[in-house]
Design an enzyme around this catalytic site. Structure first.
Site, PDB file in Angstrom:
ATOM      1  N   GLY A  70      20.539 -15.689 -98.043  1.00  0.00           N
ATOM      2  CA  GLY A  70      20.243 -14.276 -97.803  1.00  0.00           C
ATOM      3  C   GLY A  70      18.811 -14.123 -97.303  1.00  0.00           C
ATOM      4  O   GLY A  70      18.521 -13.280 -96.451  1.00  0.00           O
ATOM      5  N   ASN A 155      18.117  -5.022-106.223  1.00  0.00           N
ATOM      6  CA  ASN A 155      18.431  -6.154-107.099  1.00  0.00           C
ATOM      7  C   ASN A 155      17.863  -6.025-108.501  1.00  0.00           C
ATOM      8  O   ASN A 155      18.352  -6.660-109.429  1.00  0.00           O
ATOM      9  CB  ASN A 155      17.927  -7.455-106.464  1.00  0.00           C
ATOM     10  CG  ASN A 155      16.502  -7.366-105.995  1.00  0.00           C
ATOM     11  OD1 ASN A 155      16.173  -6.579-105.111  1.00  0.00           O
ATOM     12  ND2 ASN A 155      15.636  -8.129-106.619  1.00  0.00           N
ATOM     13  N   GLN A 181      23.201  -7.874-102.828  1.00  0.00           N
ATOM     14  CA  GLN A 181      23.649  -7.563-104.195  1.00  0.00           C
ATOM     15  C   GLN A 181      24.951  -6.768-104.229  1.00  0.00           C
ATOM     16  O   GLN A 181      25.666  -6.800-105.231  1.00  0.00           O
ATOM     17  CB  GLN A 181      22.561  -6.785-104.946  1.00  0.00           C
ATOM     18  CG  GLN A 181      21.359  -7.635-105.350  1.00  0.00           C
ATOM     19  CD  GLN A 181      21.663  -8.708-106.378  1.00  0.00           C
ATOM     20  OE1 GLN A 181      22.675  -8.668-107.091  1.00  0.00           O
ATOM     21  NE2 GLN A 181      20.803  -9.701-106.471  1.00  0.00           N
ATOM     22  N   HIS A 203      26.099 -17.148-102.891  1.00  0.00           N
ATOM     23  CA  HIS A 203      25.995 -17.489-104.320  1.00  0.00           C
ATOM     24  C   HIS A 203      25.928 -16.261-105.238  1.00  0.00           C
ATOM     25  O   HIS A 203      25.992 -16.395-106.464  1.00  0.00           O
ATOM     26  CB  HIS A 203      24.822 -18.455-104.580  1.00  0.00           C
ATOM     27  CG  HIS A 203      23.453 -17.854-104.530  1.00  0.00           C
ATOM     28  ND1 HIS A 203      22.769 -17.497-105.665  1.00  0.00           N
ATOM     29  CD2 HIS A 203      22.637 -17.546-103.498  1.00  0.00           C
ATOM     30  CE1 HIS A 203      21.575 -17.020-105.324  1.00  0.00           C
ATOM     31  NE2 HIS A 203      21.472 -17.037-104.007  1.00  0.00           N
ATOM     32  N   THR A 239      23.779 -27.574 -87.231  1.00  0.00           N
ATOM     33  CA  THR A 239      25.173 -27.922 -87.505  1.00  0.00           C
ATOM     34  C   THR A 239      25.712 -27.013 -88.596  1.00  0.00           C
ATOM     35  O   THR A 239      25.081 -26.849 -89.641  1.00  0.00           O
ATOM     36  CB  THR A 239      25.275 -29.401 -87.938  1.00  0.00           C
ATOM     37  OG1 THR A 239      24.796 -30.197 -86.860  1.00  0.00           O
ATOM     38  CG2 THR A 239      26.707 -29.796 -88.284  1.00  0.00           C
ATOM     39  N   CYS A 323      13.787 -14.371-107.902  1.00  0.00           N
ATOM     40  CA  CYS A 323      12.892 -14.986-106.921  1.00  0.00           C
ATOM     41  C   CYS A 323      11.427 -14.741-107.266  1.00  0.00           C
ATOM     42  O   CYS A 323      10.569 -15.450-106.784  1.00  0.00           O
ATOM     43  CB  CYS A 323      13.201 -14.465-105.519  1.00  0.00           C
ATOM     44  SG  CYS A 323      14.939 -14.557-105.108  1.00  0.00           S
TER      45      CYS A 323
HETATM   46  C1  LIG Z   1      18.591  -8.050-102.632  1.00  0.00           C
HETATM   47  C2  LIG Z   1      18.380  -9.506-102.354  1.00  0.00           C
HETATM   48  N1  LIG Z   1      18.104  -9.894-101.115  1.00  0.00           N
HETATM   49  C3  LIG Z   1      17.929 -11.186-100.797  1.00  0.00           C
HETATM   50  C4  LIG Z   1      18.002 -12.162-101.763  1.00  0.00           C
HETATM   51  C5  LIG Z   1      17.809 -13.582-101.374  1.00  0.00           C
HETATM   52  O1  LIG Z   1      19.061 -14.241-101.267  1.00  0.00           O
HETATM   53  P1  LIG Z   1      19.145 -15.834-101.342  1.00  0.00           P
HETATM   54  O2  LIG Z   1      18.997 -16.208-102.787  1.00  0.00           O
HETATM   55  O3  LIG Z   1      20.495 -16.170-100.795  1.00  0.00           O
HETATM   56  O4  LIG Z   1      18.048 -16.363-100.495  1.00  0.00           O
HETATM   57  C6  LIG Z   1      18.261 -11.808-103.096  1.00  0.00           C
HETATM   58  C7  LIG Z   1      18.274 -12.813-104.170  1.00  0.00           C
HETATM   59  O5  LIG Z   1      18.018 -12.547-105.316  1.00  0.00           O
HETATM   60  C8  LIG Z   1      18.479 -10.442-103.391  1.00  0.00           C
HETATM   61  O6  LIG Z   1      18.739 -10.026-104.644  1.00  0.00           O
END
Ligand SMILES: Cc1ncc(COP(=O)(O)O)c(C=O)c1O
Length: 381
Positions: A70, A155, A181, A203, A239, A323
Site C-alpha cells: 500500500g 487507520n 483500511q 495483508h 517481474t 507503521c
Molecule cells: C491507511 C493506510 N495506508 C497505507 C498503509 C501502508 O500499507 P502497507 O503496509 O501495505 O505498506 C497502511 C498500513 O498500515 C494504512 O493503514
C-alpha cells in the site's frame, strides 16, 4: 486464555483460501512475461486473478497496477499524479491532515524536492475532513491543483471520509484515495466512487504481505517510479509477484469478514469501555466508522506504557498506526482532531478482525480497569 490479537488494522491473519492458492503457486515455474509455455501458463493464472480482483474492486482488470505494498501504491499515485499535473503547470497538492505517513511523507518530499506546494485539509473533532475549507481553496486556486488525496477510512480511528463529495467538489481534478483500511470491510467500488486512483494492500484483507495495488483510471497516464521491463502499463516495472497476486485475489474473493458481526462486537466493546473506565474518550464516536477499529483516549496515561501493560497480559493492540509504533510522538491524527499533545499520547487502538470473538473482548475488558489504573499510577510516579 491464550494470547489475544486486537491489532487487525496493522495486519490480519491470512485466510485459508489465500494461503492455499498462494503456496501452490509458489511451486509453479515461469515468469509471467515470458512467451514460452511455462510463462504463458503463469500469465493465464495471474490474469484470471487480476480479473477476479477487478470484480471485487469494481474496476477494469487493466486499471489494476500491482505494487509491493500500500505504501508503494500511495507513493506512485501521489508522485505520479503530481508530476503529470506539474507538466501542465500545476504544482498544488492537497492532502488531509490525517493521512497515513505513506501519503504525508511523499507529499512533504514533493514539497522539499520537487517544488510542490502542499496544503493540508483540516478535520473536525470527529476526524472528518472539512469540505468547506476544500471548497474555498477550489474556488480560488482550482487551476493550480495537481492532485487531491484523502483517505477512504482513517487507520487510527476508523473514521470514514466523504470521498464521493470530494470527487464532486473537485469537478475533474484528479482525486486519489487510500482505501487500504476500508477495502473488504465496507462496500467499496472504484467506478462508483469516481476517483482517479485508489490504493489497496493485500495483508489488510487476509492476503499475503508484499503485494498491493494502485487502481488507476484507464485513461490516466502517470510517470513511473520504477523503470525496467515495462510491466503494468509501463507504470510499474518488475517481474510480477504471481503467488502474491493470486493470494491477494483469493483473499478479496473470500467472504470471511462479516462487517455486521464485527460492528456488533465493536459496539459492545465501546459501551463496556465507557462503563468501566470513567473519563475514557472514544475518538470519532459520532462519525461513520469502519466496523473493526476503536480508538480510545485514557486521560492520565501514556500510550506506550499501556501498550506494554496490555502486552504483559498477552493482549496485542496498538498506540495507533503500526507503521509509526515505536516512534514516541503524539498521534498527528488525534492532534488534528483537537487533542492536546498530552491526550494524543494517552490513547490505544483496538482493531477487530474476522477471527475476533466475544470471549476475547470479555477477557480484554476484564483486565482493562487494572491496566488503566496501573498506567495512571506509572504516569504520576
Ligand atoms: C491507511 C493506510 N495506508 C497505507 C498503509 C501502508 O500499507 P502497507 O503496509 O501495505 O505498506 C497502511 C498500513 O498500515 C494504512 O493503514
Amino acid at each position: 486464555m491464550s494470547s489475544i490479537y486486537l491489532d487487525h488494522a496493522a495486519t490480519t491473519p491470512m485466510v485459508e483460501s489465500a494461503l492455499i492458492a498462494m503456496t501452490s503457486q509458489l511451486a509453479q515455474l515461469g515468469n509471467p512475461s515470458s512467451l514460452h509455455t511455462h510463462g504463458r501458463a503463469v500469465r493465464k493464472i495471474l490474469e484470471d486473478a487480476r480479473e477476479a480482483l477487478a470484480t471485487e474492486i469494481g474496476c477494469l482488470p487493466s486499471e489494476i497496477i500491482f505494487t509491493a505494498s500500500g505504501t508503494e501504491a500511495n507513493n506512485l499515485a501521489l508522485k505520479g499524479l503530481y508530476w503529470a499535473g506539474r507538466d501542465k503547470g500545476k504544482n498544488l497538492v492537497l492532502i488531509s491532515s490525517i493521512e497515513h505517513h505513506a501519503i504525508l511523507d511523499p507529499a512533504h518530499w514533493l514539497a522539499t524536492h520537487e517544488n510542490a506546494e502542499v496544503i493540508e485539509i483540516p478535520v473536525d473533532k470527529n476526524g472528518v475532513v472539512d469540505l468547506v475549507f476544500l471548497q474555498k481553496i477550489l474556488s480560488t486556486r482550482a487551476d493550480e491543483i495537481a492532485v487531491i488525496s484523502v483517505m477512504h477510512a482513517n487507520n487510527e480511528t476508523g473514521v470514514l471520509q466523504p470521498i464521493s463529495e470530494i470527487v464532486k467538489i473537485a469537478s475533474g481534478i484528479p482525486v486519489h484515495t487510500d482505501a487500504v483500511q476500508s477495502f473488504k470491510k465496507i462496500p467499496l467500488s472504484f467506478s462508483d466512487l469516481g476517483v482517479t486512483a485508489m490504493s489497496l494492500s493485500a495483508h489488510k484483507i487476509g492476503g499475503p504481505l508484499g503485494i498491493g495495488a494502485l487502481i488507476l483510471k484507464r485513461t490516466v497516464e502517470i510517470p513511473s517510479l520504477l523503470h525496467g521491463g515495462g510491466q503494468e502499463r509501463e507504470i510499474r516495472s518488475g517481474t510480477l509477484n504471481a503467488p502474491g497476486i493470486i493470494g491477494f485475489a483469493a483473499a478479496a474473493a473470500s467472504k470471511h469478514f462479516d462487517g455486521d458481526l464485527v460492528t456488533t462486537l465493536r459496539d459492545q466493546f465501546v459501551t463496556a469501555v465507557q462503563d468501566l473506565i470513567p473519563g475514557a474518550v472514544i475518538n470519532g464516536l459520532e462519525a461513520d466508522r469502519l466496523p473493526g477499529i476503536v480508538n480510545v483516549t485514557f486521560p492520565g496515561t501514556q500510550s506506550d506504557t499501556l501498550l506494554l501493560l496490555m502486552d504483559s497480559q498477552e493482549i496485542s493492540c496498538s498506540t495507533g498506526s503500526a507503521c509509526t509504533a515505536g516512534v514516541h510522538e503524539a498521534s498527528h491524527v488525534l492532534l488534528a482532531m483537537g487533542h492536546s499533545d498530552k491526550t494524543a499520547q494517552s490513547s490505544l487502538r483496538f482493531s477487530f478482525g474476522a477471527t475476533s470473538t466475544k470471549g476475547e473482548c470479555e477477557h480484554v475488558l476484564s483486565v482493562l480497569p487494572d491496566v488503566i489504573a496501573r498506567g495512571r499510577a506509572a504516569n504520576i510516579s
